[in-house]
Design a protein around this motif. Sequence first.
Motif, short mmCIF file in Angstrom:
data_model
loop_
_atom_site.label_atom_id
_atom_site.label_comp_id
_atom_site.label_asym_id
_atom_site.label_seq_id
_atom_site.Cartn_x
_atom_site.Cartn_y
_atom_site.Cartn_z
N ASP A 140 -0.12 -22.29 57.30
CA ASP A 140 1.81 -22.72 57.27
C ASP A 140 2.40 -21.54 56.55
OD1 ASP A 140 1.03 -25.62 57.95
OD2 ASP A 140 0.41 -25.83 55.75
N TYR A 141 3.63 -21.67 56.89
CA TYR A 141 4.32 -20.46 56.64
C TYR A 141 5.22 -20.63 55.67
CZ TYR A 141 5.45 -20.71 61.03
OH TYR A 141 6.06 -21.57 62.77
N VAL A 142 6.19 -19.99 55.61
CA VAL A 142 7.63 -20.18 54.53
C VAL A 142 7.97 -18.59 55.31
CG1 VAL A 142 9.14 -20.36 52.99
CG2 VAL A 142 7.00 -21.69 53.14
N ARG A 143 9.48 -19.27 56.06
CA ARG A 143 10.40 -17.91 56.50
C ARG A 143 11.77 -18.08 55.73
NH1 ARG A 143 9.68 -16.62 62.78
NH2 ARG A 143 10.49 -14.23 62.49
N ASN A 144 11.83 -16.63 55.23
CA ASN A 144 13.39 -16.81 54.82
C ASN A 144 14.52 -16.43 55.88
OD1 ASN A 144 15.94 -16.17 53.35
ND2 ASN A 144 14.39 -15.41 51.16
N HIS A 145 15.54 -17.37 56.23
CA HIS A 145 16.25 -17.19 56.85
C HIS A 145 16.80 -15.85 56.82
CE1 HIS A 145 14.31 -20.49 59.48
NE2 HIS A 145 14.08 -21.04 58.83
N ASP A 146 17.99 -15.69 54.85
CA ASP A 146 18.85 -15.43 55.16
C ASP A 146 18.19 -14.38 54.39
OD1 ASP A 146 20.54 -17.67 54.43
OD2 ASP A 146 19.82 -17.94 52.28
N LYS A 147 16.85 -13.43 55.13
CA LYS A 147 16.47 -12.24 55.50
C LYS A 147 15.77 -11.75 55.77
CE LYS A 147 16.47 -11.60 49.71
NZ LYS A 147 16.09 -11.57 48.34
N ALA A 148 16.17 -12.38 57.06
CA ALA A 148 15.84 -11.13 58.17
C ALA A 148 13.99 -12.40 59.23
CB ALA A 148 15.34 -10.22 58.67
N ASN A 149 14.95 -13.30 59.29
CA ASN A 149 13.67 -14.40 59.08
C ASN A 149 12.13 -13.77 58.48
OD1 ASN A 149 14.08 -16.63 60.00
ND2 ASN A 149 13.81 -16.20 61.81
N ARG A 150 12.30 -13.16 57.19
CA ARG A 150 11.38 -12.73 56.93
C ARG A 150 10.15 -13.28 56.73
NH1 ARG A 150 11.96 -9.08 51.32
NH2 ARG A 150 12.19 -11.32 50.02
N ILE A 151 9.16 -13.59 56.57
CA ILE A 151 7.89 -14.36 56.15
C ILE A 151 7.97 -14.39 54.96
CG2 ILE A 151 5.40 -15.21 56.71
CD1 ILE A 151 5.33 -13.81 59.63
N GLU A 152 7.52 -15.47 54.09
CA GLU A 152 7.55 -15.00 52.41
C GLU A 152 6.47 -15.83 52.19
OE1 GLU A 152 11.57 -16.30 50.23
OE2 GLU A 152 12.18 -13.79 50.81
N GLU A 153 6.13 -17.08 52.45
CA GLU A 153 4.39 -17.11 52.64
C GLU A 153 3.52 -17.93 53.40
OE1 GLU A 153 5.63 -20.87 49.54
OE2 GLU A 153 6.83 -20.04 48.83
N ILE A 154 2.31 -17.74 53.19
CA ILE A 154 1.70 -18.30 54.52
C ILE A 154 0.42 -18.65 53.43
CG2 ILE A 154 -0.08 -17.90 56.29
CD1 ILE A 154 1.23 -15.30 56.74
N HIS A 155 -0.49 -20.34 53.70
CA HIS A 155 -0.90 -20.46 53.05
C HIS A 155 -2.05 -21.11 54.26
CE1 HIS A 155 2.16 -21.17 49.40
NE2 HIS A 155 2.67 -21.09 50.40
N PHE A 156 -3.37 -20.51 53.81
CA PHE A 156 -4.64 -21.10 54.87
C PHE A 156 -5.69 -22.11 54.54
CE2 PHE A 156 -3.15 -16.34 56.24
CZ PHE A 156 -3.55 -16.70 57.74
N THR A 157 -5.53 -23.38 55.34
CA THR A 157 -6.79 -23.95 54.80
C THR A 157 -7.37 -23.80 56.43
OG1 THR A 157 -4.53 -25.36 54.18
CG2 THR A 157 -6.64 -26.75 54.32
N ALA A 158 -8.61 -23.46 55.59
CA ALA A 158 -9.82 -24.26 56.10
C ALA A 158 -10.59 -25.13 56.63
CB ALA A 158 -11.24 -22.79 56.03
N LEU A 159 -10.99 -25.52 57.44
CA LEU A 159 -11.50 -27.18 57.04
C LEU A 159 -12.90 -26.59 58.46
CD1 LEU A 159 -8.33 -29.11 58.78
CD2 LEU A 159 -9.13 -28.89 56.60
#
Length: 136
Positions: free
Chosen positions: A66-85
Amino acid sequence: MKFTIHEDSVTTDTTFGNLPVSTNEEEGYRPFQLFIASLAGCSGTLLRTIFTKKRMDITHMELEADYVRNHDKANRIEEIHFTALVQTDHTLTEKQAERISQLVLTNCSMIQSVISSMEITFNIHLIDEKHSSQEK
């Protein structure tokens, strides 16, 4: 690596094959997809290696991002949350899962390359056979 610039895409030839990259999904892989996929590939294979070294057989393993992108700052990726099942016959305490997750974060070269510029988390959840067959 050598890249060829086209009108709507960039391509490179790798030992595995041609890799098209484009902001247009119809022309190639989107850059953010490749970025997250490289982190998932590095951390996922490292996780499997850690389980193998601990002599814990894995029946099935999936990695969700799951990821969060900042649309106000060139759509940069600010968070990535990995879940291993992970499906295994072995037990894994919460403390062991946290320790293995920390090993992944500290030893994955791709994550280490970007962890100072974004929030990255990695969690492990054990799943049963019934759960993994429903996911497929």
